[in-house]
Write a protein that holds these residues in place. Structure first.
Motif, PDB file in Angstrom:
ATOM      1  N   ARG A  70     -19.355 -51.550   3.903  1.00 26.36           N
ATOM      2  CA  ARG A  70     -18.197 -50.753   4.314  1.00 26.36           C
ATOM      3  C   ARG A  70     -18.299 -50.282   5.769  1.00 26.36           C
ATOM      4  O   ARG A  70     -17.345 -49.728   6.319  1.00 26.36           O
ATOM      5  CB  ARG A  70     -18.042 -49.538   3.401  1.00 26.36           C
ATOM      6  N   GLY A  71     -19.444 -50.474   6.400  1.00 25.48           N
ATOM      7  CA  GLY A  71     -19.610 -50.023   7.773  1.00 25.48           C
ATOM      8  C   GLY A  71     -19.705 -48.529   7.914  1.00 25.48           C
ATOM      9  O   GLY A  71     -19.201 -47.939   8.880  1.00 25.48           O
ATOM     10  N   GLU A  72     -20.387 -47.886   6.964  1.00 30.35           N
ATOM     11  CA  GLU A  72     -20.530 -46.430   6.980  1.00 30.35           C
ATOM     12  C   GLU A  72     -21.970 -45.969   7.139  1.00 30.35           C
ATOM     13  O   GLU A  72     -22.218 -44.827   7.512  1.00 30.35           O
ATOM     14  CB  GLU A  72     -19.940 -45.840   5.684  1.00 30.35           C
ATOM     15  N   VAL A  73     -22.923 -46.840   6.831  1.00 34.41           N
ATOM     16  CA  VAL A  73     -24.348 -46.478   6.864  1.00 34.41           C
ATOM     17  C   VAL A  73     -25.013 -47.211   8.017  1.00 34.41           C
ATOM     18  O   VAL A  73     -25.067 -48.451   8.029  1.00 34.41           O
ATOM     19  CB  VAL A  73     -25.045 -46.840   5.538  1.00 34.41           C
ATOM     20  N   HIS A  74     -25.528 -46.459   8.981  1.00 34.27           N
ATOM     21  CA  HIS A  74     -26.155 -47.081  10.147  1.00 34.27           C
ATOM     22  C   HIS A  74     -27.548 -47.617   9.803  1.00 34.27           C
ATOM     23  O   HIS A  74     -28.269 -47.062   8.975  1.00 34.27           O
ATOM     24  CB  HIS A  74     -26.264 -46.076  11.294  1.00 34.27           C
ATOM     25  N   TRP A  75     -27.905 -48.711  10.456  1.00 32.95           N
ATOM     26  CA  TRP A  75     -29.262 -49.244  10.375  1.00 32.95           C
ATOM     27  C   TRP A  75     -30.227 -48.213  10.951  1.00 32.95           C
ATOM     28  O   TRP A  75     -29.945 -47.575  11.956  1.00 32.95           O
ATOM     29  CB  TRP A  75     -29.348 -50.533  11.184  1.00 32.95           C
ATOM     30  N   THR A  76     -31.378 -48.030  10.304  1.00 32.31           N
ATOM     31  CA  THR A  76     -32.366 -47.059  10.772  1.00 32.31           C
ATOM     32  C   THR A  76     -33.725 -47.742  10.935  1.00 32.31           C
ATOM     33  O   THR A  76     -33.884 -48.934  10.660  1.00 32.31           O
ATOM     34  CB  THR A  76     -32.526 -45.892   9.771  1.00 32.31           C
ATOM     35  N   ALA A  77     -34.704 -46.945  11.344  1.00 33.49           N
ATOM     36  CA  ALA A  77     -36.055 -47.479  11.519  1.00 33.49           C
ATOM     37  C   ALA A  77     -36.652 -47.982  10.209  1.00 33.49           C
ATOM     38  O   ALA A  77     -37.544 -48.827  10.211  1.00 33.49           O
ATOM     39  CB  ALA A  77     -36.959 -46.399  12.121  1.00 33.49           C
ATOM     40  N   ASP A  78     -36.184 -47.477   9.078  1.00 32.80           N
ATOM     41  CA  ASP A  78     -36.709 -47.890   7.779  1.00 32.80           C
ATOM     42  C   ASP A  78     -35.728 -48.750   6.988  1.00 32.80           C
ATOM     43  O   ASP A  78     -35.853 -48.891   5.776  1.00 32.80           O
ATOM     44  CB  ASP A  78     -37.102 -46.661   6.947  1.00 32.80           C
ATOM     45  N   THR A  79     -34.761 -49.348   7.672  1.00 36.01           N
ATOM     46  CA  THR A  79     -33.877 -50.297   7.007  1.00 36.01           C
ATOM     47  C   THR A  79     -34.514 -51.682   7.052  1.00 36.01           C
ATOM     48  O   THR A  79     -35.005 -52.113   8.099  1.00 36.01           O
ATOM     49  CB  THR A  79     -32.498 -50.356   7.694  1.00 36.01           C
ATOM     50  N   ALA A  80     -34.494 -52.346   5.919  1.00 39.36           N
ATOM     51  CA  ALA A  80     -35.062 -53.689   5.823  1.00 39.36           C
ATOM     52  C   ALA A  80     -33.986 -54.664   5.363  1.00 39.36           C
ATOM     53  O   ALA A  80     -32.984 -54.276   4.764  1.00 39.36           O
ATOM     54  CB  ALA A  80     -36.237 -53.704   4.845  1.00 39.36           C
ATOM     55  N   ALA A  81     -34.199 -55.931   5.648  1.00 34.10           N
ATOM     56  CA  ALA A  81     -33.279 -56.979   5.225  1.00 34.10           C
ATOM     57  C   ALA A  81     -33.956 -57.880   4.208  1.00 34.10           C
ATOM     58  O   ALA A  81     -35.184 -58.041   4.223  1.00 34.10           O
ATOM     59  CB  ALA A  81     -32.843 -57.811   6.436  1.00 34.10           C
TER      60      ALA A  81
END
Length: 440
Positions: free
Chosen positions: A81-92
């Protein structure tokens, strides 16, 4: 001086060259967070352009040189939805970049003489010797030459049951590609996990933590969905969420994939796979060591950073220098039987299929996530993101551009010296960090 940024990063004009960039940059490009040595300004600026809006998701780029982190940046959105920003602890979910990590687990076990590349797999995993496979070696498996790439028309239920898949492969005969390079797109992971389970008694999910995350002191390496208490959060995959049915393809594909003459389709196709990547992504709720690794760019780059630096990272000998010296294989221009282009598989990693592009080795995944090491320059990088089927269809080409810009920055940085970036993200606990660690 480090080049730092936040959501309020200062935008200034880039100089015409890497040295000019180092003098003129006052902050990271707008929306890019983290930090970078200014010699890598061009790579970071190009990275920032890959995520122009919420519909393009988010991602991260990390670079190690001489075993030190010199780029660690991220940007964009972690949700559909484009509401949660990528952060230092975001993984793919890194898809086939997972294979490079699973292969590194094997090398850690070889280092401790628990495995040998030239021993038959059946020596460690007796059931694997069925139907004439007793001569297939660990090296054959790592080179995608085991003749077991075909899925045999499995359904999504079997796909999500790693023990069923390990048992199926142990009992199966090899196909006509035995001894030839035929990309084991999904079966590679179960072959490796069946082998390592037989040797250690541990699942590959457990080995990702004890052999990789712990020794590398990084939280951002998981197989499958991280536990609820982990600070790592998996980015949602961007792809169409509706299910489009094509009656002709639904009729033909399962039958073609189940054929022993199916080739690449038989190595990749599983009915219902798309639905496992939608919603809350049930694909993550199993162990698929070929495809469902969950990784931050920082953690994946650190693993390859150790390999590129003679096996040494953070005062620890993660792998011996003698071992990593053998990871550079001979280039081949013979097409792989399943993916058509030459892959030069060697000990679980592959070289670039495009001559002159991307020197070194590593592993890329569908969609364009990648971890890569270039021991010749002692440089490694990782690029992860959450795009799969989106308006951005050039991520594979983007890898080549990013790699060239990283190499250019590394060459100048070697002359000038570099500044290491801070440690972002969450490390593993001291107890976990010591688990399985090699020492000099």
């Amino acid at each position: 001086m480090l080049w730092k940024g936040s959501s309020r990063a200062i935008r200034r004009a880039l100089g015409s060259g890497e040295n000019g960039a180092a003098r003129s940059i006052g902050g990271l490009p707008h929306g890019v967070q983290g930090a970078a040595d200014p010699h890598f300004a061009r790579a970071v600026r190009f990275f920032g352009t890959l995520f122009p809006g919420p519909g393009y998701g988010g991602g991260a780029l990390a670079v190690y040189q001489d075993g030190r982190p010199v780029v660690d940046v991220w940007t964009g959105w972690a949700d559909r939805r484009g509401e949660v920003h990528w952060t230092a602890d975001t993984a793919a979910m890194a898809f086939s970049a997972t294979k490079g990590a699973a292969s590194t687990v094997v090398h850690r076990l070889v280092e401790r003489n628990l495995l040998n590349y030239d021993d038959p797999v059946a020596r460690f995993w007796p059931e694997f010797g069925a139907h004439g496979k007793s001569a297939i070696t660990v090296r054959d498996v790592l080179a995608h030459r085991a003749g077991l790439s075909l899925l045999g028309g499995i359904g999504s239920a079997d796909l999500l049951d790693q023990r069923v898949m390990e048992d199926r492969l142990a009992a199966a005969p090899s196909d006509r590609f035995l001894g030839k390079s035929a990309y084991h797109a999904l079966t590679y992971g179960w072959l490796v996990s069946g082998l390592t389970r037989a040797v250690t008694g541990s699942t590959m999910r457990e080995l990702f933590r004890s052999e990789l995350a712990g020794p590398l002191h990084t939280e951002g390496l998981h197989l499958g969905r991280p536990p609820a208490n982990s600070p790592v959060r998996v980015a949602e995959i961007l792809m169409p969420q509706g299910v489009t049915n094509n009656g002709v393809l639904q009729f033909l594909f399962p039958r073609l994939a189940a054929s022993p003459m199916s080739g690449g389709l038989g190595a990749f196709y599983v009915p219902g796979l798309k639905s496992l990547l939608q919603g809350d992504m049930p694909f993550l709720d199993s162990e698929i060591p070929s495809a469902n690794g969950v990784m931050t760019a920082r953690s994946l780059a650190k693993m390859y950073g150790a390999i590129a630096n003679g096996g040494h990272i953070d005062g620890t000998q993660f792998l011996s220098a003698a071992m990593v010296a053998n990871f550079t294989g001979r280039l081949s221009r013979r097409p792989d039987r399943n993916v058509v282009v030459p892959m030069s598989f060697h000990l679980g990693y592959h070289a670039s299929p495009v001559p002159g592009v991307l020197p070194g080795f590593g592993h890329a995944g569908v969609g364009g996530c990648i971890g890569w090491a270039n021991p010749a320059t002692k440089t490694a990088f990782a690029f992860v993101h959450n795009r799969l089927i989106t308006p951005m269809i050039t991520d594979y080409a983007s890898i080549g551009v990013l790699a060239a810009l990283v190499d250019r920055g590394a060459a100048v940085a070697r002359k000038d010296g570099v500044d290491a970036v801070p440690d972002f993200g969450t490390p593993t606990s001291p107890t976990h960090r010591a688990s399985g660690q090699l020492t000099t």
